[in-house]
Design a protein around this motif. Structure first.
Motif, short mmCIF file in Angstrom:
data_model
loop_
_atom_site.label_atom_id
_atom_site.label_comp_id
_atom_site.label_asym_id
_atom_site.label_seq_id
_atom_site.Cartn_x
_atom_site.Cartn_y
_atom_site.Cartn_z
N TYR A 212 0.83 -1.20 0.00
CA TYR A 212 0.00 0.00 0.00
C TYR A 212 0.87 1.26 0.00
O TYR A 212 0.61 2.22 -0.73
CB TYR A 212 -0.94 -0.01 1.21
N GLN A 213 1.93 1.26 0.79
CA GLN A 213 2.81 2.43 0.86
C GLN A 213 3.53 2.63 -0.47
O GLN A 213 3.81 3.77 -0.87
CB GLN A 213 3.82 2.29 2.00
N ALA A 214 3.83 1.55 -1.19
CA ALA A 214 4.44 1.68 -2.51
C ALA A 214 3.49 2.39 -3.47
O ALA A 214 3.91 3.24 -4.26
CB ALA A 214 4.84 0.30 -3.06
N LEU A 215 2.20 2.05 -3.38
CA LEU A 215 1.21 2.74 -4.22
C LEU A 215 1.13 4.22 -3.88
O LEU A 215 1.08 5.07 -4.76
CB LEU A 215 -0.16 2.08 -4.06
N ILE A 216 1.16 4.52 -2.59
CA ILE A 216 1.15 5.92 -2.15
C ILE A 216 2.45 6.60 -2.59
O ILE A 216 2.45 7.78 -2.95
CB ILE A 216 1.00 6.01 -0.61
N GLY A 217 3.55 5.85 -2.61
CA GLY A 217 4.84 6.40 -3.04
C GLY A 217 4.82 6.90 -4.47
O GLY A 217 5.50 7.88 -4.80
N ILE A 218 4.03 6.26 -5.33
CA ILE A 218 3.92 6.74 -6.72
C ILE A 218 3.26 8.13 -6.73
O ILE A 218 3.70 9.03 -7.43
CB ILE A 218 3.13 5.75 -7.59
N GLY A 219 2.22 8.30 -5.93
CA GLY A 219 1.59 9.62 -5.81
C GLY A 219 2.55 10.64 -5.23
O GLY A 219 2.60 11.80 -5.67
N PHE A 220 3.34 10.21 -4.25
CA PHE A 220 4.33 11.10 -3.65
C PHE A 220 5.35 11.50 -4.72
O PHE A 220 5.78 12.66 -4.77
CB PHE A 220 5.03 10.42 -2.47
N ALA A 221 5.73 10.57 -5.59
CA ALA A 221 6.68 10.86 -6.66
C ALA A 221 6.14 11.93 -7.60
O ALA A 221 6.87 12.83 -8.02
CB ALA A 221 7.02 9.59 -7.45
N ILE A 222 4.85 11.85 -7.92
CA ILE A 222 4.24 12.85 -8.80
C ILE A 222 4.35 14.23 -8.15
O ILE A 222 4.78 15.19 -8.77
CB ILE A 222 2.77 12.49 -9.10
N GLY A 223 3.95 14.32 -6.90
CA GLY A 223 4.04 15.59 -6.18
C GLY A 223 5.47 16.06 -6.02
O GLY A 223 5.76 17.26 -6.15
N PHE A 224 6.36 15.12 -5.75
CA PHE A 224 7.77 15.47 -5.58
C PHE A 224 8.33 16.11 -6.85
O PHE A 224 8.96 17.15 -6.80
CB PHE A 224 8.58 14.21 -5.21
N VAL A 225 8.09 15.46 -7.98
CA VAL A 225 8.59 15.99 -9.26
C VAL A 225 7.98 17.35 -9.55
O VAL A 225 8.68 18.29 -9.92
CB VAL A 225 8.32 14.99 -10.41
N TRP A 226 6.69 17.46 -9.34
CA TRP A 226 6.00 18.72 -9.64
C TRP A 226 6.56 19.86 -8.79
O TRP A 226 6.91 20.92 -9.30
CB TRP A 226 4.50 18.56 -9.41
N VAL A 227 6.65 19.63 -7.47
CA VAL A 227 7.13 20.69 -6.59
C VAL A 227 8.60 21.00 -6.87
O VAL A 227 9.00 22.16 -6.95
CB VAL A 227 6.93 20.31 -5.10
N GLN A 228 9.42 19.96 -7.05
CA GLN A 228 10.83 20.21 -7.28
C GLN A 228 11.05 20.97 -8.59
O GLN A 228 11.87 21.88 -8.64
CB GLN A 228 11.63 18.91 -7.28
N GLU A 229 10.33 20.62 -9.61
CA GLU A 229 10.47 21.34 -10.87
C GLU A 229 10.10 22.81 -10.70
O GLU A 229 10.75 23.69 -11.27
CB GLU A 229 9.60 20.72 -11.96
N ARG A 230 9.09 23.10 -9.92
CA ARG A 230 8.68 24.49 -9.70
C ARG A 230 9.73 25.23 -8.86
O ARG A 230 10.04 26.38 -9.14
CB ARG A 230 7.32 24.59 -8.99
N LEU A 231 10.28 24.57 -7.82
CA LEU A 231 11.24 25.24 -6.97
C LEU A 231 12.58 25.43 -7.65
O LEU A 231 13.22 26.46 -7.51
CB LEU A 231 11.43 24.44 -5.67
N VAL A 232 13.03 24.42 -8.39
CA VAL A 232 14.34 24.51 -9.05
C VAL A 232 14.31 25.55 -10.17
O VAL A 232 15.26 26.30 -10.35
CB VAL A 232 14.79 23.12 -9.58
N ARG A 233 13.21 25.61 -10.88
CA ARG A 233 13.11 26.59 -11.97
C ARG A 233 12.74 27.97 -11.47
O ARG A 233 12.58 28.89 -12.25
CB ARG A 233 12.01 26.15 -12.96
N GLY A 234 12.54 28.11 -10.17
CA GLY A 234 12.20 29.41 -9.62
C GLY A 234 10.76 29.80 -9.89
O GLY A 234 10.44 30.95 -10.06
N GLY A 235 9.88 28.78 -9.87
CA GLY A 235 8.46 29.06 -10.01
C GLY A 235 7.97 29.11 -11.44
O GLY A 235 6.86 29.53 -11.70
N ALA A 236 8.79 28.68 -12.38
CA ALA A 236 8.37 28.72 -13.80
C ALA A 236 7.24 27.78 -14.08
O ALA A 236 7.03 26.82 -13.45
CB ALA A 236 9.56 28.35 -14.68
#
Length: 139
Positions: free
Chosen positions: A115-139
């Motif tokens: 179950y946590q592995a399934l939740i981890g995929i959702g966490f990965a989506i959020g992680f990539v999204w947030v990191q892309e926004r923070l690294v690009r400076g909000g682009a």
């Protein structure tokens, strides 16, 4: 590593640290709102924040080194498919050790990890999204 390289490393690993820490703090807050005892909520939040922050920084560092390509979701999803259940297992076992009755695995540990592995995929989506926004400076 040059100063510029050091700044780049900080810029890409800091979001991973922040994302993991914020996730753990939210877990503590939600546990408090749900009526969990304060000691349980705070301990559980910290024991989730620390591994998620470490794994988040690790994921970011792997992206910086080129081992996980930026823009490719599957390798990052695979990373979190493993890392998120480990973080949750650390949280569950650690919280029981600190404020519970001692060492105990979660009930049905296999099902828990799947179950946590399934939740981890959702966490990965959020992680990539947030990191892309923070690294690009909000682009």
């Amino acid at each position: 590593m040059t100063i510029t390289g050091g700044r780049a490393a900080t810029r890409i690993t800091a979001p991973g640290l922040v994302i993991g820490t914020v996730a753990g703090l939210f877990a503590a807050l939600f546990a408090l709102v749900a009526g969990a005892p304060a000691a349980w909520a705070v301990t559980g939040g910290l024991l989730l924040a620390v591994p998620l922050a470490v794994f988040g920084a690790g994921c970011s560092a792997l992206r910086l080194s080129g081992r996980l390509r930026t823009g490719a979701f599957a390798p990052i999803a695979l990373y979190w498919l493993i890392a998120f259940p480990l973080a949750r297992l650390i949280q569950e076992v650690g919280t029981r050790l600190v404020v519970g009755d001692g060492f105990a695995l979660p009930p049905q540990p296999g099902s828990f990890l799947v179950y946590q592995a399934l939740i981890g995929i959702g966490f990965a989506i959020g992680f990539v999204w947030v990191q892309e926004r923070l690294v690009r400076g909000g682009a």
